[in-house]
Design a protein around this motif. Structure first.
Motif, PDB file in Angstrom:
ATOM      1  N   GLU A  26       0.952  -1.142   0.047  1.00 55.86           N
ATOM      2  CA  GLU A  26       0.122   0.224   0.049  1.00 55.86           C
ATOM      3  C   GLU A  26       0.995   1.368  -0.057  1.00 55.86           C
ATOM      4  O   GLU A  26       0.434   2.248  -0.735  1.00 55.86           O
ATOM      5  CB  GLU A  26      -1.007  -0.026   1.036  1.00 55.86           C
ATOM      6  N   ILE A  29       2.414   1.733  -3.464  1.00 52.63           N
ATOM      7  CA  ILE A  29       1.427   2.164  -4.438  1.00 52.63           C
ATOM      8  C   ILE A  29       1.184   3.734  -4.170  1.00 52.63           C
ATOM      9  O   ILE A  29       0.635   4.450  -5.061  1.00 52.63           O
ATOM     10  CB  ILE A  29       0.187   1.464  -4.448  1.00 52.63           C
ATOM     11  N   HIS A  32       3.204   5.991  -5.562  1.00 51.65           N
ATOM     12  CA  HIS A  32       3.449   6.050  -7.109  1.00 51.65           C
ATOM     13  C   HIS A  32       4.536   5.271  -7.628  1.00 51.65           C
ATOM     14  O   HIS A  32       4.969   5.488  -8.627  1.00 51.65           O
ATOM     15  CB  HIS A  32       3.312   7.499  -7.608  1.00 51.65           C
ATOM     16  N   ASN A  34       6.015   1.512  -9.186  1.00 54.41           N
ATOM     17  CA  ASN A  34       5.654   0.347  -9.711  1.00 54.41           C
ATOM     18  C   ASN A  34       6.543  -0.861  -8.837  1.00 54.41           C
ATOM     19  O   ASN A  34       7.549  -0.637  -8.579  1.00 54.41           O
ATOM     20  CB  ASN A  34       5.867   0.135 -11.170  1.00 54.41           C
ATOM     21  N   ILE A  57      -6.732  -1.582  -0.813  1.00 60.98           N
ATOM     22  CA  ILE A  57      -6.299  -0.531  -1.679  1.00 60.98           C
ATOM     23  C   ILE A  57      -7.703   0.487  -1.627  1.00 60.98           C
ATOM     24  O   ILE A  57      -8.844  -0.057  -1.281  1.00 60.98           O
ATOM     25  CB  ILE A  57      -6.219  -0.921  -2.996  1.00 60.98           C
ATOM     26  N   TYR A  62      -8.575   4.506  -6.055  1.00 57.26           N
ATOM     27  CA  TYR A  62      -7.845   3.761  -7.178  1.00 57.26           C
ATOM     28  C   TYR A  62      -8.851   3.034  -7.747  1.00 57.26           C
ATOM     29  O   TYR A  62      -9.697   2.562  -7.228  1.00 57.26           O
ATOM     30  CB  TYR A  62      -6.808   2.885  -6.627  1.00 57.26           C
ATOM     31  N   PRO A  64      -8.528  -0.723  -9.289  1.00 55.02           N
ATOM     32  CA  PRO A  64      -7.624  -1.845  -9.419  1.00 55.02           C
ATOM     33  C   PRO A  64      -7.977  -2.789 -10.471  1.00 55.02           C
ATOM     34  O   PRO A  64      -9.441  -3.068 -10.786  1.00 55.02           O
ATOM     35  CB  PRO A  64      -7.664  -2.549  -8.106  1.00 55.02           C
ATOM     36  N   VAL A 154      -4.644   1.230 -11.350  1.00 56.85           N
ATOM     37  CA  VAL A 154      -3.557   0.271 -10.812  1.00 56.85           C
ATOM     38  C   VAL A 154      -3.838  -1.081 -11.538  1.00 56.85           C
ATOM     39  O   VAL A 154      -4.515  -1.641 -11.258  1.00 56.85           O
ATOM     40  CB  VAL A 154      -3.343   0.088  -9.283  1.00 56.85           C
ATOM     41  N   ASN A 186      -0.256   2.980 -12.365  1.00 56.14           N
ATOM     42  CA  ASN A 186       0.690   2.265 -11.548  1.00 56.14           C
ATOM     43  C   ASN A 186       0.521   0.584 -12.043  1.00 56.14           C
ATOM     44  O   ASN A 186      -0.548   0.368 -12.365  1.00 56.14           O
ATOM     45  CB  ASN A 186       0.186   2.345 -10.169  1.00 56.14           C
ATOM     46  N   ILE A 188       1.645  -3.480 -10.629  1.00 61.01           N
ATOM     47  CA  ILE A 188       2.333  -4.572 -10.019  1.00 61.01           C
ATOM     48  C   ILE A 188       2.563  -5.700 -10.821  1.00 61.01           C
ATOM     49  O   ILE A 188       1.648  -5.953 -11.820  1.00 61.01           O
ATOM     50  CB  ILE A 188       1.288  -4.907  -8.803  1.00 61.01           C
TER      51      ILE A 188
END
Length: 373
Positions: A26, A29, A32, A34, A57, A62, A64, A154, A186, A188
């Motif tokens: 968290e 993210i 900001h 990656n 989140i 956001y 996701p 994200v 962003n 992951i």
């Protein structure tokens, strides 16, 4: 009802002790950054992402989007699953999704169908097969989506190494271009094949070099895992027996859950009796028998030098493979063994940590130990 799940990713009461990792994710993210999640296999990376998106989140800020790339075989598969998961994760009433998707994208049309489990699936039909053109359409749509809702996007790409075998389209290169063009999005990234992920993100020649902060997901500590398991067994599994199970599985989250799933059924037959070491060994044997056909097929597909190299890892516990004594036992030269080890590593059958080689599939390693020792 059996309280242990192992066939799918875990959430809610089945998700075990990852508060620290969730907090760290968290923070990254929100700053900001990656993120590249990496670990040994089957310690819960996918579950971590799904729980993070579901519960952690801030959905006020956001949007996701989780994308599983495991089944892709080409660049168009990548595009289709990208569109599909954007549609699935739209932050609006399902009745208005198709209307909003039509306003967001120009190179695709969507239809909706209800799956057997009751979920709605949105199926994209492309009107172009130009990868860069479709990626441009996706990112313009994501930009509109972000503006419409006043939220940042994200994206989690799970099994990201699956883009590596795709040679006809430079997915990593093109993705990097759009990452730079749309910096508000962003990412992951995660996957199983560590050396491929290293090639993608750590080698200077890669277009994705230095675009992520790496975050290691380690095995859940024994004491924490036992607290989780003990509650579900209602005191029928003592710490001593769990320590034996934890060592046998090398702390592999999914494999422990699988053992506990079968041990729970076994315990139901004798509800007042403690689970013993013999019970654990019996479940282990049952697992070997159920997976034996697959493991035999996996072993049969290997060349003789690779089989011998696996045996070398087993008899040396992955340490000091090239001693004269080991080479004599195996009747193999150092050069041949080294080549076989490199090939097994490349094929992701083995990995290396702290100067020790190990078989990546822990259950397969236990089966090989029974076979070779």
């Amino acid at each position: 009802m059996n309280p242990f799940l192992y066939q799918n990713s875990c959430c809610d009461e089945n998700f075990c002790f990852r508060d620290e990792e969730l907090e760290h994710l968290e923070q990254m993210i929100s700053n900001h950054l990656n993120v590249l999640l990496y670990s040994k296999r089957k310690v819960g990376k996918t579950s971590l992402i799904k729980v993070f998106f579901a519960d952690k989140i801030d959905k006020k800020h956001y949007i996701p989007i989780y994308i599983d790339l495991f089944d892709i075989n080409n660049a168009i598969d990548f595009i289709k699953v990208f569109y599909k998961q954007i549609a699935f994760n739209m932050p609006c009433n399902y009745k208005s999704v198709l209307k909003e998707l039509k306003a967001l994208f120009n190179r695709v049309t969507f239809s909706a169908t209800i799956k057997d489990d009751g979920d709605i699936e949105f199926i994209p039909t492309l009107n172009s097969y130009n990868f860069e053109e479709l990626m441009s359409d996706i990112y313009r749509g994501l930009e509109k989506l972000s503006e419409n809702y006043g939220k940042k996007v994200v994206i989690a790409f799970d099994e990201f190494q699956q883009i590596m075998p795709i040679k006809d389209t430079k997915i990593a290169f093109i993705l990097h271009e759009f990452m730079e063009k749309y910096p508000e999005v962003n990412y992951i990234f995660t996957g199983l094949k560590r050396h491929l992920l290293t090639d993608l993100f750590s080698k200077k020649k890669s277009p994705l070099y230095d675009t992520v902060k790496q975050m290691e997901i380690k095995a859940i500590p024994l004491e924490q895992f036992y607290a989780f398991v003990d509650k579900k067994f209602e005191g029928r599994l003592d710490l001593e027996q769990f320590e034996y199970l934890y060592a046998k599985t090398d702390g592999e989250t999914k494999l422990i859950q699988e053992f506990c799933y079968h041990l729970y059924y076994k315990g139901e037959q004798n509800i007042n009796q403690k689970i013993t070491k013999e019970d654990i060994d019996e479940v282990c044997q049952q697992l070997f028998e159920s997976k034996s056909g697959y493991f035999k097929m996996l072993l049969d597909r290997l060349s003789i030098p690779k089989k011998v190299a696996l045996k070398a890892i087993i008899i040396t516990d992955g340490i000091e493979l090239y001693t004269k004594e080991t080479l004599f036992k195996l009747q193999m030269t150092k050069s041949s063994l080294n080549t076989a080890i490199r090939n097994l590593y490349k094929d992701e059958i083995i990995d290396k940590e702290d100067n020790r080689y190990y078989i990546t599939n822990r259950c397969f390693e236990l089966w090989c130990r029974k076979k070779f020792l």
